[in-house]
Design a protein around this motif. Structure first.
Motif, mmCIF file in Angstrom:
data_model
loop_
_atom_site.group_PDB
_atom_site.id
_atom_site.type_symbol
_atom_site.label_atom_id
_atom_site.label_comp_id
_atom_site.label_asym_id
_atom_site.label_seq_id
_atom_site.Cartn_x
_atom_site.Cartn_y
_atom_site.Cartn_z
ATOM 1 N N THR A 1 0.830 -1.206 0.000
ATOM 2 C CA THR A 1 0.000 0.000 0.000
ATOM 3 C C THR A 1 0.864 1.256 0.000
ATOM 4 O O THR A 1 0.590 2.224 -0.711
ATOM 5 C CB THR A 1 -0.939 0.003 1.222
ATOM 6 N N GLU A 2 1.936 1.237 0.772
ATOM 7 C CA GLU A 2 2.850 2.378 0.832
ATOM 8 C C GLU A 2 3.498 2.621 -0.523
ATOM 9 O O GLU A 2 3.618 3.771 -0.984
ATOM 10 C CB GLU A 2 3.920 2.137 1.888
ATOM 11 N N LEU A 3 3.932 1.544 -1.181
ATOM 12 C CA LEU A 3 4.576 1.680 -2.487
ATOM 13 C C LEU A 3 3.597 2.223 -3.515
ATOM 14 O O LEU A 3 3.946 3.110 -4.308
ATOM 15 C CB LEU A 3 5.140 0.330 -2.939
ATOM 16 N N LEU A 4 2.368 1.712 -3.520
ATOM 17 C CA LEU A 4 1.365 2.211 -4.467
ATOM 18 C C LEU A 4 1.091 3.688 -4.233
ATOM 19 O O LEU A 4 0.916 4.461 -5.190
ATOM 20 C CB LEU A 4 0.082 1.395 -4.346
ATOM 21 N N ALA A 5 1.048 4.103 -2.974
ATOM 22 C CA ALA A 5 0.836 5.519 -2.671
ATOM 23 C C ALA A 5 2.015 6.352 -3.161
ATOM 24 O O ALA A 5 1.837 7.462 -3.693
ATOM 25 C CB ALA A 5 0.631 5.710 -1.169
ATOM 26 N N ARG A 6 3.215 5.798 -3.024
ATOM 27 C CA ARG A 6 4.411 6.534 -3.440
ATOM 28 C C ARG A 6 4.409 6.813 -4.940
ATOM 29 O O ARG A 6 4.885 7.853 -5.391
ATOM 30 C CB ARG A 6 5.661 5.739 -3.051
ATOM 31 N N VAL A 7 3.873 5.886 -5.728
ATOM 32 C CA VAL A 7 3.842 6.085 -7.186
ATOM 33 C C VAL A 7 2.528 6.706 -7.650
ATOM 34 O O VAL A 7 2.260 6.782 -8.855
ATOM 35 C CB VAL A 7 4.108 4.766 -7.945
ATOM 36 N N GLY A 8 1.696 7.136 -6.713
ATOM 37 C CA GLY A 8 0.469 7.835 -7.076
ATOM 38 C C GLY A 8 -0.695 6.958 -7.461
ATOM 39 O O GLY A 8 -1.608 7.398 -8.163
ATOM 40 N N LEU A 9 -0.692 5.711 -7.003
ATOM 41 C CA LEU A 9 -1.770 4.770 -7.336
ATOM 42 C C LEU A 9 -2.495 4.277 -6.082
ATOM 43 O O LEU A 9 -3.078 3.192 -6.090
ATOM 44 C CB LEU A 9 -1.222 3.576 -8.120
ATOM 45 N N GLY A 10 -2.469 5.086 -5.027
ATOM 46 C CA GLY A 10 -3.084 4.663 -3.778
ATOM 47 C C GLY A 10 -4.553 4.314 -3.895
ATOM 48 O O GLY A 10 -5.043 3.413 -3.214
ATOM 49 N N GLY A 11 -5.265 4.994 -4.784
ATOM 50 C CA GLY A 11 -6.687 4.717 -4.955
ATOM 51 C C GLY A 11 -7.010 3.801 -6.111
ATOM 52 O O GLY A 11 -8.186 3.646 -6.479
ATOM 53 N N ARG A 12 -5.981 3.186 -6.705
ATOM 54 C CA ARG A 12 -6.181 2.367 -7.906
ATOM 55 C C ARG A 12 -5.768 0.915 -7.717
ATOM 56 O O ARG A 12 -5.678 0.169 -8.704
ATOM 57 C CB ARG A 12 -5.368 2.961 -9.061
ATOM 58 N N ALA A 13 -5.549 0.495 -6.508
ATOM 59 C CA ALA A 13 -5.002 -0.843 -6.258
ATOM 60 C C ALA A 13 -5.865 -1.951 -6.819
ATOM 61 O O ALA A 13 -5.354 -2.989 -7.254
ATOM 62 C CB ALA A 13 -4.803 -1.054 -4.757
ATOM 63 N N ASP A 14 -7.177 -1.775 -6.830
ATOM 64 C CA ASP A 14 -8.081 -2.833 -7.271
ATOM 65 C C ASP A 14 -8.573 -2.641 -8.706
ATOM 66 O O ASP A 14 -9.467 -3.357 -9.158
ATOM 67 C CB ASP A 14 -9.274 -2.928 -6.319
ATOM 68 N N HIS A 15 -7.986 -1.692 -9.429
ATOM 69 C CA HIS A 15 -8.350 -1.472 -10.825
ATOM 70 C C HIS A 15 -7.576 -2.410 -11.735
ATOM 71 O O HIS A 15 -6.445 -2.808 -11.438
ATOM 72 C CB HIS A 15 -8.061 -0.030 -11.234
ATOM 73 N N LEU A 16 -8.186 -2.754 -12.866
ATOM 74 C CA LEU A 16 -7.502 -3.509 -13.903
ATOM 75 C C LEU A 16 -6.711 -2.546 -14.791
ATOM 76 O O LEU A 16 -7.031 -1.349 -14.861
ATOM 77 C CB LEU A 16 -8.504 -4.286 -14.752
ATOM 78 N N PRO A 17 -5.680 -3.031 -15.493
ATOM 79 C CA PRO A 17 -4.909 -2.158 -16.379
ATOM 80 C C PRO A 17 -5.779 -1.411 -17.392
ATOM 81 O O PRO A 17 -5.492 -0.248 -17.713
ATOM 82 C CB PRO A 17 -3.950 -3.128 -17.075
ATOM 83 N N SER A 18 -6.830 -2.040 -17.890
ATOM 84 C CA SER A 18 -7.701 -1.398 -18.871
ATOM 85 C C SER A 18 -8.448 -0.198 -18.303
ATOM 86 O O SER A 18 -8.984 0.625 -19.058
ATOM 87 C CB SER A 18 -8.709 -2.406 -19.427
ATOM 88 N N GLN A 19 -8.484 -0.091 -16.988
ATOM 89 C CA GLN A 19 -9.162 1.023 -16.330
ATOM 90 C C GLN A 19 -8.209 2.162 -15.981
ATOM 91 O O GLN A 19 -8.603 3.126 -15.338
ATOM 92 C CB GLN A 19 -9.848 0.517 -15.056
ATOM 93 N N LEU A 20 -6.964 2.048 -16.438
ATOM 94 C CA LEU A 20 -5.944 3.051 -16.149
ATOM 95 C C LEU A 20 -5.518 3.768 -17.418
ATOM 96 O O LEU A 20 -5.593 3.223 -18.525
ATOM 97 C CB LEU A 20 -4.711 2.388 -15.530
ATOM 98 N N SER A 21 -5.024 4.986 -17.263
ATOM 99 C CA SER A 21 -4.398 5.696 -18.369
ATOM 100 C C SER A 21 -3.023 5.093 -18.637
ATOM 101 O O SER A 21 -2.499 4.307 -17.845
ATOM 102 C CB SER A 21 -4.251 7.184 -18.026
ATOM 103 N N GLY A 22 -2.414 5.490 -19.759
ATOM 104 C CA GLY A 22 -1.076 4.997 -20.061
ATOM 105 C C GLY A 22 -0.077 5.358 -18.985
ATOM 106 O O GLY A 22 0.752 4.535 -18.578
ATOM 107 N N GLY A 23 -0.151 6.591 -18.505
ATOM 108 C CA GLY A 23 0.758 7.019 -17.451
ATOM 109 C C GLY A 23 0.567 6.233 -16.174
ATOM 110 O O GLY A 23 1.539 5.878 -15.494
ATOM 111 N N GLN A 24 -0.690 5.934 -15.837
ATOM 112 C CA GLN A 24 -0.964 5.145 -14.636
ATOM 113 C C GLN A 24 -0.474 3.714 -14.792
ATOM 114 O O GLN A 24 0.037 3.111 -13.840
ATOM 115 C CB GLN A 24 -2.461 5.173 -14.330
ATOM 116 N N GLN A 25 -0.622 3.158 -16.000
ATOM 117 C CA GLN A 25 -0.104 1.807 -16.223
ATOM 118 C C GLN A 25 1.415 1.766 -16.051
ATOM 119 O O GLN A 25 1.950 0.818 -15.483
ATOM 120 C CB GLN A 25 -0.492 1.324 -17.620
ATOM 121 N N GLN A 26 2.099 2.813 -16.531
ATOM 122 C CA GLN A 26 3.548 2.826 -16.367
ATOM 123 C C GLN A 26 3.934 3.037 -14.903
ATOM 124 O O GLN A 26 4.952 2.509 -14.444
ATOM 125 C CB GLN A 26 4.187 3.904 -17.256
#
Length: 256
Positions: free
Chosen positions: A137-162
């Motif tokens: 959870t800490e790592l996901l927050a560090r990369v700006g994905l704290g609220g996206r942990a349960d999303h699939l890649p198709s639900q993310l932008s290109g930048g979020q996928q990277q």
């Protein structure tokens, strides 16, 4: 988050060392020399960009340095006391990559059916290692994905996928992260965010990072730039503005 000491290359002078590395594909008259007697060291805790025109050997350099490909001649070492990667068996190389190396690719390489959290923790599962959920959870927050942990890649932008791909590369606390054109599929705003993440990993966590790129702007975020042409290192320069890097690119090999 505690660093896995592993090879502990961040605490030694050289994180990676290539000695007289050559790579030839094919044999006889059809043989192609991708790398020609390349020797270089990458300092621990540094951000190095590798640049060159198409066909200069950038990808081959990354593949040999990361243990994805074997050099035809020469040796590759992760850390001062590490064994020559070229002398390891395929099983041993796989273990080295899992334990000590992280990868970020241009096309993200996320598993479509897995959530962000599952994609990020996949290297741990493959290595039969565990990490506390709080650390993930800490790592996901560090990369700006704290609220996206349960999303699939198709639900993310290109930048979020990277961003997810970067988190995946960091989850094992690798000794070296290799990034292959990590901003190549992104718009300029997303590219800047990704480069800022890679830069922060170096500055805040001493994460040794080697990035292959064709983009002078991306390379300007690095501590130094290694220029390749015709399979050889032709120059190594300290941090430079993008315009000076672009100018140097116009004077490499057959472009000179």
């Amino acid at each position: 988050m505690k660093r896995n000491r592993g090879l502990d290359v961040a605490s030694v002078a050289d994180a990676i060392r290539l000695d007289a590395v050559s790579k030839v594909y094919g044999t006889g008259v059809g043989a192609v020399s991708a790398l020609d007697d390349v020797s270089v060291t990458i300092p621990g805790g540094s951000f190095t960009a590798v640049m060159g025109p198409s066909g200069s050997g950038k990808s081959t350099f990354l593949h040999c340095a990361a243990g994805l490909d074997r050099p035809t001649t020469g040796s590759v070492h992760l850390g001062a006391a590490a064994p020559d990667l070229a002398a390891l068996s395929e099983t041993e190389l796989t273990l080295v990559r899992r334990r000590h190396v992280g990868f970020v690719f241009q096309d993200f390489n996320l598993v479509p059916s897995l959530t962000v959290r599952q994609n990020v923790t996949l290297p741990l599962r493959l290595a039969h290692r565990r990490m506390r959920r709080a650390d993930v959870t800490e790592l996901l927050a560090r990369v700006g994905l704290g609220g996206r942990a349960d999303h699939l890649p198709s639900q993310l932008s290109g930048g979020q996928q990277q961003r997810a791909a970067i988190a995946r590369s960091l989850i094992t606390h690798p000794d070296v992260v290799f990034a292959d054109e990590p901003t190549g599929a992104l718009d300029t705003a997303s590219a800047r965010e990704i480069l800022a993440l890679l830069r922060a990993a170096v500055d805040d966590y001493r994460q040794t990072t080697v990035m292959v790129t064709h983009d002078p702007v991306a390379a300007s975020w690095a501590d130094r730039v290694v220029f390749l042409a015709d399979g050889r290192i032709v120059d190594i320069v300290a941090a430079q503005p993008a315009d000076r890097i672009a100018d140097r690119m116009t004077r490499l090999g057959s472009w000179a």
